[in-house]
Design a protein around this motif. Structure first.
Motif, PDB file in Angstrom:
ATOM      1  N   LEU A  20     -28.573 -98.221 -94.014  1.00  0.00           N
ATOM      2  CA  LEU A  20     -29.668 -97.526 -93.333  1.00  0.00           C
ATOM      3  C   LEU A  20     -30.789 -97.208 -94.314  1.00  0.00           C
ATOM      4  O   LEU A  20     -30.531 -96.809 -95.449  1.00  0.00           O
ATOM      5  CB  LEU A  20     -29.150 -96.232 -92.704  1.00  0.00           C
ATOM      6  CG  LEU A  20     -27.896 -96.371 -91.832  1.00  0.00           C
ATOM      7  CD1 LEU A  20     -27.383 -95.003 -91.425  1.00  0.00           C
ATOM      8  CD2 LEU A  20     -28.198 -97.229 -90.611  1.00  0.00           C
TER       9      LEU A  20
ATOM     10  N   GLY B 190     -32.271 -98.160 -87.347  1.00  0.00           N
ATOM     11  CA  GLY B 190     -31.677 -97.725 -88.608  1.00  0.00           C
ATOM     12  C   GLY B 190     -32.350 -96.485 -89.151  1.00  0.00           C
ATOM     13  O   GLY B 190     -31.693 -95.578 -89.675  1.00  0.00           O
TER      14      GLY B 190
ATOM     15  N   ARG C 123     -34.545-103.192 -85.054  1.00  0.00           N
ATOM     16  CA  ARG C 123     -33.398-102.862 -85.905  1.00  0.00           C
ATOM     17  C   ARG C 123     -33.790-101.865 -86.985  1.00  0.00           C
ATOM     18  O   ARG C 123     -33.043-100.936 -87.301  1.00  0.00           O
ATOM     19  CB  ARG C 123     -32.833-104.134 -86.537  1.00  0.00           C
ATOM     20  CG  ARG C 123     -32.107-105.046 -85.562  1.00  0.00           C
ATOM     21  CD  ARG C 123     -31.256-106.052 -86.304  1.00  0.00           C
ATOM     22  NE  ARG C 123     -32.061-106.925 -87.136  1.00  0.00           N
ATOM     23  CZ  ARG C 123     -32.536-108.106 -86.749  1.00  0.00           C
ATOM     24  NH1 ARG C 123     -32.281-108.549 -85.533  1.00  0.00           N
ATOM     25  NH2 ARG C 123     -33.256-108.841 -87.575  1.00  0.00           N
TER      26      ARG C 123
ATOM     27  N   ILE D  36     -25.256 -99.187 -84.382  1.00  0.00           N
ATOM     28  CA  ILE D  36     -24.930 -99.141 -85.805  1.00  0.00           C
ATOM     29  C   ILE D  36     -23.751 -98.202 -86.014  1.00  0.00           C
ATOM     30  O   ILE D  36     -23.810 -97.027 -85.665  1.00  0.00           O
ATOM     31  CB  ILE D  36     -26.138 -98.652 -86.628  1.00  0.00           C
ATOM     32  CG1 ILE D  36     -27.313 -99.614 -86.445  1.00  0.00           C
ATOM     33  CG2 ILE D  36     -25.775 -98.534 -88.099  1.00  0.00           C
ATOM     34  CD1 ILE D  36     -28.581 -99.157 -87.125  1.00  0.00           C
TER      35      ILE D  36
ATOM     36  N   SER E  19     -25.287-102.431 -91.435  1.00  0.00           N
ATOM     37  CA  SER E  19     -24.942-101.011 -91.313  1.00  0.00           C
ATOM     38  C   SER E  19     -25.586-100.150 -92.390  1.00  0.00           C
ATOM     39  O   SER E  19     -25.465 -98.925 -92.354  1.00  0.00           O
ATOM     40  CB  SER E  19     -23.422-100.830 -91.355  1.00  0.00           C
ATOM     41  OG  SER E  19     -22.822-101.418 -90.220  1.00  0.00           O
TER      42      SER E  19
ATOM     43  N   ARG F  89     -30.746-105.606 -95.939  1.00  0.00           N
ATOM     44  CA  ARG F  89     -29.952-106.335 -94.940  1.00  0.00           C
ATOM     45  C   ARG F  89     -29.152-107.456 -95.591  1.00  0.00           C
ATOM     46  O   ARG F  89     -27.987-107.684 -95.251  1.00  0.00           O
ATOM     47  CB  ARG F  89     -30.866-106.901 -93.852  1.00  0.00           C
ATOM     48  CG  ARG F  89     -31.485-105.863 -92.949  1.00  0.00           C
ATOM     49  CD  ARG F  89     -32.093-106.501 -91.715  1.00  0.00           C
ATOM     50  NE  ARG F  89     -33.141-107.445 -92.051  1.00  0.00           N
ATOM     51  CZ  ARG F  89     -34.416-107.139 -92.176  1.00  0.00           C
ATOM     52  NH1 ARG F  89     -34.801-105.880 -92.011  1.00  0.00           N
ATOM     53  NH2 ARG F  89     -35.322-108.051 -92.469  1.00  0.00           N
TER      54      ARG F  89
END
Length: 368
Positions: A190, A120, A116, A142, A188, A182
């Motif tokens: 980044l 990102g 993840r 994403i 979403s 997070r």
């Protein structure tokens, strides 16, 4: 069951798993290693055995072996221990299976977390390059927002993280930053790390007011209380490359001017930022302090006077002078430059000239 039979059973178990995945010889060797490590640790999963098992599991992750396959091999190999002539107690095997399962779960969870983060990072880099948001939206899990709050940060040296659970203030900032991004701003948001800082893109759908951003920045304080320096500004997705460049330039300027240890809005340093941009205004102000070039004591006094909130007594204490000596130096600055540091207009010109001078000095020192 003898050693030969155990090896034969392990091989058949691995080959059975292979037939379901049409895997390569490298995967087969890795699964055999995993099974052997699991079998050997079923009776005594000490720290060394756990480390060897963890490396074997990590190898399976690297080769793309599914979680189900890895677990079936680990548990199946440990169950074989019960079939030998002098089996251990069921409790000891159960404890080993539980510990091994936790190792597998932890390694796969960390791998997924890394995926993840990598995804990102790739999306953030693409947006900051100006790649099409529409294409990115189709190519990534994403979602791409219409606009973002850009958070540019200056961080301590970045290092990896080696344990599970919520990060604490005793750990390096970078891994805690990923965790908090997070938790506070959602999947979403980044993050793109650099050698000495980071760029965080927070979508317009997430909490992005100044209070939320300041709380995030403060929570990244190190164990000694050092708070990262950060600067924020909002931008449309299509404008991200240009605005992000401005934000990082402003953050760099703030750091050079000693504005550290907190979150700043771009507007907080807009005047200083504009003063350092090329143009006739900067050129004119850059000469204001030229008469003080041969008087470093006067430059030091002016800087200290401004940093001390225009308090002559505090300035005197910091410079180990009598307040009258500070007054005398300020009057000399007036005579040499024509600007009065006790007058608002004169002070503005002197402070602006210092900003330009400091920026130019740092810029030259960096070889730019």
């Amino acid at each position: 069951m003898g050693v030969h039979e155990v090896n034969h059973t392990i091989t058949r178990m691995v080959d059975s798993a292979m037939s379901a995945h049409s895997a390569s010889d490298e995967v087969r060797e890795q699964l055999l290693t995993l099974a052997s490590r699991s079998f050997a640790s079923a009776t005594d999963l000490d720290s060394d055995a756990a480390a060897q098992l963890e490396r074997a599991v990590a190898g399976c992750v690297r080769l793309g072996v599914s979680l189900d396959t890895t677990l079936s091999i680990v548990i199946g190999a440990m169950e074989l221990v019960i079939s030998i002539e002098t089996p251990p107690t069921a409790d000891s095997v159960l404890r080993a299976v539980r510990a091994a399962t936790e190792i597998v779960a932890r390694v796969y969870k960390q791998a997924r977390s890394n995926e993840r983060v990598d995804e990102g990072r790739a999306v953030a880099a693409a947006l900051l390059r100006g790649d099409s948001a529409k294409i990115l939206g189709h190519c990534s899990h994403i979602g791409v927002a219409d606009s973002y709050t850009i958070l540019a940060m200056r961080l301590p040296p970045l290092r990896g993280r080696h344990r599970e659970g919520p990060p604490t203030a005793t750990e390096p900032v970078a891994p805690r930053m990923h965790f908090e991004v997070r938790r506070r701003f959602g999947p979403s948001a980044l993050t793109l790390l650099a050698d000495n800082g980071a760029t965080i893109l927070i979508p317009d759908t997430a909490p992005n007011d100044y209070a939320a951003l300041a709380a995030f920045n403060d929570c990244l304080a190190t164990a000694d209380g050092t708070v990262p320096t950060a600067l924020t500004m909002h931008a449309l997705t299509t404008d991200l490359p240009a605005v992000a460049e401005q934000v990082h330039a402003a953050l760099d300027l703030a750091t050079r001017l000693g504005m550290t240890g907190r979150l700043y809005r771009f507007s907080d340093i807009a005047v200083e930022y504009q003063l350092t941009r090329p143009g006739p205004g900067r050129d004119a102000l850059s000469t204001v302090l030229d008469p003080l070039e041969e008087h470093p004591d006067l430059l030091a006094t002016l800087r200290c006077y401004i940093d001390s909130g225009l308090d002559r007594r505090r300035t005197a204490r910091r410079l180990h002078l009598h307040p009258n000596s500070v007054d005398y130096r300020l009057k000399r600055i007036l005579r040499l430059t024509g600007y009065d540091s006790t007058d608002p207009t004169g002070l503005w010109n002197l402070r602006s000239a210092l900003v330009i001078r400091d920026h130019h000095t740092e810029y030259t020192a960096l070889g730019a």
